[in-house]
Design an enzyme around this catalytic site. Structure first.
Site, PDB file in Angstrom:
ATOM      1  CG  ASP A  94     -40.126 -77.582  67.762  1.00  0.00           C
ATOM      2  OD1 ASP A  94     -39.019 -77.237  68.227  1.00  0.00           O
ATOM      3  OD2 ASP A  94     -40.256 -78.049  66.629  1.00  0.00           O
TER       4      ASP A  94
ATOM      5  CD1 TRP B  74     -48.113 -76.947  68.455  1.00  0.00           C
ATOM      6  CD2 TRP B  74     -47.224 -75.100  67.592  1.00  0.00           C
ATOM      7  NE1 TRP B  74     -46.961 -76.676  69.156  1.00  0.00           N
ATOM      8  CE2 TRP B  74     -46.396 -75.543  68.640  1.00  0.00           C
ATOM      9  CE3 TRP B  74     -46.866 -73.946  66.903  1.00  0.00           C
ATOM     10  CZ2 TRP B  74     -45.248 -74.879  69.017  1.00  0.00           C
ATOM     11  CZ3 TRP B  74     -45.722 -73.296  67.287  1.00  0.00           C
ATOM     12  CH2 TRP B  74     -44.917 -73.750  68.322  1.00  0.00           C
TER      13      TRP B  74
ATOM     14  CG  ASP C 247     -43.604 -69.860  66.625  1.00  0.00           C
ATOM     15  OD1 ASP C 247     -43.504 -70.541  67.664  1.00  0.00           O
ATOM     16  OD2 ASP C 247     -43.391 -70.320  65.492  1.00  0.00           O
TER      17      ASP C 247
ATOM     18  CG  ASN D 240     -44.031 -79.114  67.243  1.00  0.00           C
ATOM     19  OD1 ASN D 240     -43.421 -79.743  66.401  1.00  0.00           O
ATOM     20  ND2 ASN D 240     -44.046 -79.463  68.516  1.00  0.00           N
ATOM     21  CG  ASP D 241     -41.079 -80.218  63.730  1.00  0.00           C
ATOM     22  OD1 ASP D 241     -40.813 -79.775  64.857  1.00  0.00           O
ATOM     23  OD2 ASP D 241     -41.122 -81.427  63.475  1.00  0.00           O
TER      24      ASP D 241
ATOM     25  CD1 TRP E 141     -45.693 -72.881  64.203  1.00  0.00           C
ATOM     26  CD2 TRP E 141     -47.636 -72.608  63.164  1.00  0.00           C
ATOM     27  NE1 TRP E 141     -46.219 -74.122  63.968  1.00  0.00           N
ATOM     28  CE2 TRP E 141     -47.416 -73.984  63.334  1.00  0.00           C
ATOM     29  CE3 TRP E 141     -48.793 -72.200  62.516  1.00  0.00           C
ATOM     30  CZ2 TRP E 141     -48.313 -74.944  62.888  1.00  0.00           C
ATOM     31  CZ3 TRP E 141     -49.685 -73.160  62.091  1.00  0.00           C
ATOM     32  CH2 TRP E 141     -49.448 -74.507  62.270  1.00  0.00           C
TER      33      TRP E 141
ATOM     34  CE1 TYR F  40     -40.370 -69.267  67.781  1.00  0.00           C
ATOM     35  CE2 TYR F  40     -37.986 -69.501  67.880  1.00  0.00           C
ATOM     36  CZ  TYR F  40     -39.234 -69.733  68.414  1.00  0.00           C
ATOM     37  OH  TYR F  40     -39.353 -70.424  69.591  1.00  0.00           O
TER      38      TYR F  40
ATOM     39  CB  THR G 114     -42.792 -70.827  71.440  1.00  0.00           C
ATOM     40  OG1 THR G 114     -42.110 -70.904  70.188  1.00  0.00           O
ATOM     41  CG2 THR G 114     -44.172 -71.425  71.303  1.00  0.00           C
TER      42      THR G 114
END
Length: 179
Positions: A81, A106, A125, A153-154, A157, A166, A169
């Site tokens: 995600d 994750w 991330d 995953n929402d 991280w 962010y 990923t």
């Protein structure tokens, strides 16, 4: 001959001074503690995980003839995600320069169509830069609710890093999933 004797006397005095300084600064208990820790650590060393396949399990990595690593349909992105780092200056499993991998991540279990095996994939991330405008993938296969943090995953991280921004990923292979 006298010069050699002088050198040996100088070395002898220096060794004696340094050993006395060490003996005054540390006790027997300190030595026993350190020796015990070294022995215990040495006995635990064989229990550390290592690659028993010698890299053979990952020979298929990115080798799919029909697998486009810049497409959200690529097998390794089954639980991803976020934005793909390989379109943002990084690679499939490395953050772009100027960003750092999140300290927490994750994990997803993805099936490689090349060998029909399931692999554990860690999604990290990359933090520290503005959000990348690359492909955004939302493939939440096997995602669990937010209270199961390692399978959710929402969230951002990057929360554990100093820089919370962010960027993208990465999808790092961890190993084969147990059957």
């Amino acid at each position: 001959m006298a010069m050699i004797d002088t050198i040996f006397e100088w070395l002898d005095r220096g060794a004696e001074k340094s050993s006395r300084r060490i003996a005054q600064g540390t006790g027997r208990r300190s030595f026993l503690t350190k020796a015990g820790a070294a022995m215990l650590g040495g006995s635990l060393l064989p229990m550390l995980p290592f690659d028993r396949n010698f890299g053979q399990a990952f020979a298929q990595e990115g080798a799919s003839p029909d697998g486009d690593q810049t497409s959200c349909d690529y097998w390794r992105y089954c639980a991803l995600d976020g934005n793909l780092c390989n379109e943002c200056g990084g690679t499939l499993n490395q953050c772009p320069p100027g960003s750092e991998a999140s300290k927490v991540s994750w994990v997803g279990t993805c099936r490689n169509p090349n060998d029909e095996k399931d692999y554990l994939v860690s999604y990290n991330d990359c933090c520290g830069k503005a959000t990348c405008a690359g492909s955004f993938c939302f493939t939440s296969e096997g995602e669990r609710p937010g209270y199961r943090m390692g399978l959710y995953n929402d969230i951002n991280w990057c929360m554990a890093n100093d820089s919370k921004g962010y960027h993208c990923t990465v999808a790092v292979l961890v190993g084969l999933a147990d059957a």
